[in-house]
Write a protein that holds these residues in place. Structure first.
Motif, PDB file in Angstrom:
ATOM      1  N   ARG A   9       6.456   7.920 -80.004  1.00 41.21           N
ATOM      2  CA  ARG A   9       5.519   7.135 -79.192  1.00 41.21           C
ATOM      3  C   ARG A   9       6.140   5.799 -78.799  1.00 41.21           C
ATOM      4  N   TRP A  10       6.838   5.162 -79.721  1.00 47.57           N
ATOM      5  CA  TRP A  10       7.497   3.886 -79.408  1.00 47.57           C
ATOM      6  C   TRP A  10       8.530   4.091 -78.301  1.00 47.57           C
ATOM      7  N   ARG A  11       9.300   5.167 -78.385  1.00 46.93           N
ATOM      8  CA  ARG A  11      10.328   5.434 -77.372  1.00 46.93           C
ATOM      9  C   ARG A  11       9.708   5.655 -75.990  1.00 46.93           C
ATOM     10  N   ILE A  12       8.553   6.310 -75.950  1.00 46.47           N
ATOM     11  CA  ILE A  12       7.885   6.537 -74.669  1.00 46.47           C
ATOM     12  C   ILE A  12       7.575   5.208 -73.988  1.00 46.47           C
ATOM     13  N   TYR A  13       7.235   4.208 -74.772  1.00 50.85           N
ATOM     14  CA  TYR A  13       6.912   2.890 -74.229  1.00 50.85           C
ATOM     15  C   TYR A  13       8.155   2.047 -73.942  1.00 50.85           C
ATOM     16  N   HIS A  14       9.135   2.081 -74.838  1.00 57.30           N
ATOM     17  CA  HIS A  14      10.203   1.076 -74.794  1.00 57.30           C
ATOM     18  C   HIS A  14      11.622   1.628 -74.676  1.00 57.30           C
TER      19      HIS A  14
ATOM     20  N   LEU B 222      -5.361   0.859 -69.756  1.00 56.69           N
ATOM     21  CA  LEU B 222      -4.248   1.802 -69.696  1.00 56.69           C
ATOM     22  C   LEU B 222      -2.923   1.047 -69.657  1.00 56.69           C
ATOM     23  N   ASP B 223      -1.851   1.761 -70.011  1.00 59.47           N
ATOM     24  CA  ASP B 223      -0.510   1.189 -70.062  1.00 59.47           C
ATOM     25  C   ASP B 223       0.400   1.936 -69.095  1.00 59.47           C
ATOM     26  N   ILE B 224       1.057   1.186 -68.211  1.00 57.51           N
ATOM     27  CA  ILE B 224       2.006   1.740 -67.254  1.00 57.51           C
ATOM     28  C   ILE B 224       3.406   1.286 -67.649  1.00 57.51           C
ATOM     29  N   ARG B 225       4.300   2.241 -67.831  1.00 56.62           N
ATOM     30  CA  ARG B 225       5.674   1.895 -68.179  1.00 56.62           C
ATOM     31  C   ARG B 225       6.531   1.816 -66.924  1.00 56.62           C
ATOM     32  N   GLY B 226       7.241   0.687 -66.814  1.00 55.59           N
ATOM     33  CA  GLY B 226       8.235   0.538 -65.770  1.00 55.59           C
ATOM     34  C   GLY B 226       9.620   0.646 -66.376  1.00 55.59           C
ATOM     35  N   ARG B 227      10.608   0.259 -65.619  1.00 54.18           N
ATOM     36  CA  ARG B 227      11.979   0.356 -66.117  1.00 54.18           C
ATOM     37  C   ARG B 227      12.255  -0.677 -67.195  1.00 54.18           C
TER      38      ARG B 227
ATOM     39  N   VAL C   1       6.217  -2.923 -69.900  1.00 50.96           N
ATOM     40  CA  VAL C   1       4.988  -2.149 -69.976  1.00 50.96           C
ATOM     41  C   VAL C   1       3.876  -3.022 -69.414  1.00 50.96           C
ATOM     42  N   ILE C   2       3.153  -2.488 -68.450  1.00 51.90           N
ATOM     43  CA  ILE C   2       2.128  -3.245 -67.739  1.00 51.90           C
ATOM     44  C   ILE C   2       0.760  -2.784 -68.215  1.00 51.90           C
ATOM     45  N   ARG C   3      -0.055  -3.727 -68.613  1.00 50.92           N
ATOM     46  CA  ARG C   3      -1.395  -3.431 -69.104  1.00 50.92           C
ATOM     47  C   ARG C   3      -2.417  -3.676 -68.002  1.00 50.92           C
TER      48      ARG C   3
END
Length: 244
Positions: free
Chosen positions: A126-131, A209-214, A217-219
């Motif tokens: 889960r951490w890797r999916i975010y960061h 919700l959380d959006i991951r960019g490059r 992470v945008i909340r």
């Protein structure tokens, strides 16, 4: 560096909740669902979920850290061995407020080691999916012992609310990521003023919700808390549809 000055107005919301007649049982029911929370606690949780980068203090050392929320409300991060051995750890989110007026959350935490190959290994995923890929290879699940935010102090359990949408989260994310990349990009630009090249929806909870960019992470917060999968899907659709 995080502001460690003494907070002028410190109150324990759990105690105030009992004194105002809601009762301990109702207070625990609120915090277990992340819904209908006392405003002070809801604000603290929303702020924490919107700031996943910060500083960790272990003994007298400070280092940057990135965290993610586990379904049960604990904080997950790759850490150094020295952090796991320390008995005095604190988190400061975000790492560096843009101005003296910006808020910061201070958390006293206890770190519990877990192995990526063990039953909690999914938390590392889960951490890797975010960061992305971590610099450290050791993992910790952090229990919040104490929280200080916006002039209030809370018992750690008050801000460790499990996510009632955890089982539906993957389905909600897959549905959006299948064909709404352009809408995610527009939403990130409109709400956070961040241009995201390849946005992915990576997390959903009752508050947003959380959006991951490059690189970040945008909340994006919901207008009202979403208590179940259907309510969350409606809130997400409204955000992605915009004015259409």
């Amino acid at each position: 560096m995080a502001d460690q000055s003494t907070v002028e107005r410190v109150e324990t919301v759990g105690r105030r909740t009992q004194e105002t007649g809601r009762g301990l049982e109702a207070f625990q029911r609120y915090t277990s669902r992340m819904l209908d929370l006392p405003e002070e606690i809801s604000d603290a949780i929303a702020f924490m979920r919107g700031h996943l980068r910060g500083l960790i203090r272990f003994d007298t050392e400070y280092l940057p850290i990135k965290v993610v929320f586990a379904p049960d409300g604990r904080l997950i991060a790759p850490v150094m061995e020295a952090m796991l051995l320390s008995t005095d750890c604190a988190l400061y989110l975000p790492e560096e407020p843009e101005s003296d007026d910006d808020r910061i959350v201070q958390l006293m935490v206890t770190l519990d080691r877990f192995e990526e190959s063990g039953p909690d290994g999914v938390l590392a995923d889960r951490w890797r999916i975010y960061h992305g890929e971590p610099d450290d290879v050791r993992w910790a699940a952090m229990t919040v012992d104490f929280c200080k935010f916006a002039g209030y102090a809370f018992d750690g359990e008050a801000v460790m609310s499990p996510n009632p949408l955890a089982e539906a989260e993957a389905t909600l994310c897959r549905s959006v990521n299948a064909d709404r990349e352009g809408d995610l990009r527009r939403l990130a630009l409109e709400r956070a003023e961040v241009e995201v090249e390849s946005p992915r929806l990576v997390g959903v909870d009752p508050l947003g919700l959380d959006i991951r960019g490059r690189f970040e992470v945008i909340r994006i917060g919901f207008e009202t808390p979403a208590g179940d999968q259907d309510a969350a899907a409606i809130q997400i659709a409204r955000l992605l549809d915009g004015d259409r």
